[in-house]
Motif scaffolding. Structure first.
Motif, PDB file in Angstrom:
ATOM      1  N   ARG A  32       0.875  -1.316   0.045  1.00  0.00           N
ATOM      2  CA  ARG A  32      -0.067  -0.112  -0.173  1.00  0.00           C
ATOM      3  C   ARG A  32       0.893   1.271  -0.061  1.00  0.00           C
ATOM      4  N   VAL A  33       1.980   1.265   0.958  1.00  0.00           N
ATOM      5  CA  VAL A  33       2.943   2.455   0.799  1.00  0.00           C
ATOM      6  C   VAL A  33       3.345   2.640  -0.569  1.00  0.00           C
ATOM      7  N   MET A  34       3.766   1.462  -1.311  1.00  0.00           N
ATOM      8  CA  MET A  34       4.531   1.579  -2.440  1.00  0.00           C
ATOM      9  C   MET A  34       3.787   1.979  -3.547  1.00  0.00           C
ATOM     10  N   PHE A  35       2.253   1.497  -3.390  1.00  0.00           N
ATOM     11  CA  PHE A  35       1.524   1.721  -4.385  1.00  0.00           C
ATOM     12  C   PHE A  35       1.029   3.324  -4.394  1.00  0.00           C
ATOM     13  N   ASP A  36       1.130   3.789  -3.128  1.00  0.00           N
ATOM     14  CA  ASP A  36       0.684   5.432  -2.956  1.00  0.00           C
ATOM     15  C   ASP A  36       1.737   6.340  -3.573  1.00  0.00           C
ATOM     16  N   SER A  37       2.890   5.708  -3.664  1.00  0.00           N
ATOM     17  CA  SER A  37       4.108   6.392  -4.139  1.00  0.00           C
ATOM     18  C   SER A  37       4.052   6.704  -5.691  1.00  0.00           C
ATOM     19  N   VAL A  38       3.073   5.861  -6.449  1.00  0.00           N
ATOM     20  CA  VAL A  38       3.239   5.974  -7.867  1.00  0.00           C
ATOM     21  C   VAL A  38       1.470   6.009  -8.375  1.00  0.00           C
ATOM     22  N   ALA A  39       0.626   6.355  -7.217  1.00  0.00           N
ATOM     23  CA  ALA A  39      -0.765   6.275  -7.525  1.00  0.00           C
ATOM     24  C   ALA A  39      -1.188   7.237  -8.738  1.00  0.00           C
ATOM     25  N   ASP A  40      -0.481   8.501  -8.623  1.00  0.00           N
ATOM     26  CA  ASP A  40      -0.920   9.529  -9.532  1.00  0.00           C
ATOM     27  C   ASP A  40      -0.861   8.999 -11.013  1.00  0.00           C
ATOM     28  N   GLU A  41       0.118   7.972 -11.251  1.00  0.00           N
ATOM     29  CA  GLU A  41       0.267   7.750 -12.538  1.00  0.00           C
ATOM     30  C   GLU A  41      -0.928   6.465 -13.114  1.00  0.00           C
ATOM     31  N   PHE A  42      -1.877   6.407 -12.121  1.00  0.00           N
ATOM     32  CA  PHE A  42      -3.322   5.543 -12.684  1.00  0.00           C
ATOM     33  C   PHE A  42      -4.228   6.439 -12.639  1.00  0.00           C
ATOM     34  N   GLY A  43      -5.041   6.356 -13.662  1.00  0.00           N
ATOM     35  CA  GLY A  43      -6.180   7.149 -13.831  1.00  0.00           C
ATOM     36  C   GLY A  43      -6.961   6.744 -15.134  1.00  0.00           C
ATOM     37  N   GLY A  44      -7.982   7.598 -15.262  1.00  0.00           N
ATOM     38  CA  GLY A  44      -8.897   7.351 -16.510  1.00  0.00           C
ATOM     39  C   GLY A  44     -10.268   7.921 -16.369  1.00  0.00           C
ATOM     40  N   ASP A  45     -11.030   7.786 -17.278  1.00  0.00           N
ATOM     41  CA  ASP A  45     -12.348   8.407 -17.407  1.00  0.00           C
ATOM     42  C   ASP A  45     -13.677   7.677 -17.005  1.00  0.00           C
ATOM     43  N   ALA A  46     -13.267   6.617 -16.306  1.00  0.00           N
ATOM     44  CA  ALA A  46     -14.453   5.810 -15.698  1.00  0.00           C
ATOM     45  C   ALA A  46     -14.924   6.488 -14.482  1.00  0.00           C
ATOM     46  N   VAL A  47     -16.546   6.606 -14.698  1.00  0.00           N
ATOM     47  CA  VAL A  47     -17.319   6.966 -13.379  1.00  0.00           C
ATOM     48  C   VAL A  47     -18.445   6.115 -13.238  1.00  0.00           C
ATOM     49  N   SER A  48     -18.866   6.078 -11.989  1.00  0.00           N
ATOM     50  CA  SER A  48     -19.951   4.880 -11.987  1.00  0.00           C
ATOM     51  C   SER A  48     -20.900   5.578 -10.801  1.00  0.00           C
ATOM     52  N   ALA A  49     -22.127   5.130 -10.732  1.00  0.00           N
ATOM     53  CA  ALA A  49     -23.006   5.426  -9.705  1.00  0.00           C
ATOM     54  C   ALA A  49     -23.808   4.336  -9.323  1.00  0.00           C
ATOM     55  N   SER A  50     -24.574   4.093  -8.229  1.00  0.00           N
ATOM     56  CA  SER A  50     -25.371   2.963  -7.884  1.00  0.00           C
ATOM     57  C   SER A  50     -26.730   3.431  -7.587  1.00  0.00           C
ATOM     58  N   VAL A  51     -27.570   2.555  -7.645  1.00  0.00           N
ATOM     59  CA  VAL A  51     -29.039   2.506  -6.937  1.00  0.00           C
ATOM     60  C   VAL A  51     -29.134   1.440  -6.067  1.00  0.00           C
ATOM     61  N   GLU A  52     -29.613   1.786  -4.884  1.00  0.00           N
ATOM     62  CA  GLU A  52     -29.819   0.406  -3.960  1.00  0.00           C
ATOM     63  C   GLU A  52     -31.406   0.113  -4.449  1.00  0.00           C
ATOM     64  N   THR A  53     -31.547  -1.160  -4.026  1.00  0.00           N
ATOM     65  CA  THR A  53     -32.730  -1.906  -4.455  1.00  0.00           C
ATOM     66  C   THR A  53     -33.040  -3.061  -3.410  1.00  0.00           C
ATOM     67  N   ALA A  54     -34.239  -3.219  -3.061  1.00  0.00           N
ATOM     68  CA  ALA A  54     -34.636  -4.455  -2.279  1.00  0.00           C
ATOM     69  C   ALA A  54     -35.118  -5.596  -3.285  1.00  0.00           C
ATOM     70  N   THR A  55     -35.343  -5.223  -4.614  1.00  0.00           N
ATOM     71  CA  THR A  55     -35.675  -6.221  -5.520  1.00  0.00           C
ATOM     72  C   THR A  55     -34.679  -7.323  -5.702  1.00  0.00           C
ATOM     73  N   PRO A  56     -35.175  -8.749  -5.883  1.00  0.00           N
ATOM     74  CA  PRO A  56     -34.303  -9.780  -6.052  1.00  0.00           C
ATOM     75  C   PRO A  56     -33.520  -9.385  -7.318  1.00  0.00           C
ATOM     76  N   GLU A  57     -32.308  -9.955  -7.446  1.00  0.00           N
ATOM     77  CA  GLU A  57     -31.470  -9.903  -8.506  1.00  0.00           C
ATOM     78  C   GLU A  57     -32.231 -10.591  -9.956  1.00  0.00           C
TER      79      GLU A  57
END
Length: 246
Positions: free
Chosen positions: A162-187
């Motif tokens: 985790r410490v080593m990843f944090d040292s280069v974390a800014d080199e990872f990125g992208g345009d993906a965004v997500s959002a969720s909708v909660e539901t009690a309906t069976p899958e």
């Protein structure tokens, strides 16, 4: 940015060690907008590691490899990554000096360990990295990680990773965004909603059932925030209608 994750270790495949690194890395990458396109766990097999690292390096924007760094016979990840790029191993003097200093400090802090254990450290072997690699060194790790072209090699111990990843974390990125909708309906009752969202919007849609007292959810992922927002609104309306009919 599409990323492949490779976790290395016989102990992972045997179930002796829980693979928390893969979950943590996937979450970190996704939060930065990258897409984790592959996740593979393989044994401490030099030829197998080299094969998959080489294939993934060609197929994806980045490859993250974790595990198999050390000085025991089964720690072959560094050698395998060198094989994947047809490179020799080399010792960078600054990396070797850093390891020597860390060993000296450890000897001063815990002299009894040296008196009761056979601690014969080969500095050249420990410091060796693929030719031309960018070393990754942290205060938490004894063995260095490295970056070879688009392949990032991290240790397997979670705290060190985790410490080593944090040292280069800014080199990872992208345009993906997500959002969720909660539901009690069976899958199973959401099939039409999931298929409809995929057909109407340029998004990926996943369904996650309720577990451990938490509600289920429908997750919408895309590269255009406005499209994701419209898709989520569309899904939310139909989930609400489905639940009102129950």
């Amino acid at each position: 940015m599409e990323v492949a994750l490779v976790t290395v270790g016989d102990e992972l495949l045997a179930g002796d060690t829980e693979n928390t690194n893969a979950t943590w890395l996937a979450r970190q990458l996704t939060e930065r907008g990258a897409t984790v396109a592959r996740m593979l766990t393989i044994p401490d097999d030099r030829a197998l590691i080299a094969r998959w690292v080489g294939e993934f390096a060609d197929d994806f924007d980045a490859v993250v490899v974790t595990g198999g760094l050390g000085d025991t016979p089964d720690d072959v990840t560094i050698e395998a990554v060198a094989d994947a790029f047809d490179r020799d191993l080399e010792v960078q003097s600054d990396v070797r000096d850093r390891i020597a200093e860390k060993a000296r400090q450890f000897r001063e802090e815990d002299p009894e360990y040296y008196e009761t254990h056979d601690f014969d450290l080969d500095l050249d072997e420990t410091a060796a990295l693929p030719e031309g690699a960018r070393p990754l060194v942290t205060a938490e790790s004894f063995n260095p990680g490295c970056v070879v072209e688009n392949v990032y090699v991290f240790p397997g111990f979670p705290e060190e990773l985790r410490v080593m990843f944090d040292s280069v974390a800014d080199e990872f990125g992208g345009d993906a965004v997500s959002a969720s909708v909660e539901t009690a309906t069976p899958e199973g009752a959401l099939k039409d909603v999931l298929d409809g969202a995929r057909e109407r919007f340029d998004v990926a849609v996943g369904s996650y059932p309720a577990r451990r007292g938490k509600p289920g959810r429908v997750k919408v992922t895309g590269t255009d925030p406005a499209t994701v927002e419209r898709a989520v609104e569309w899904v939310d309306e139909r989930v609400a209608d489905a639940e009102s009919e129950e």
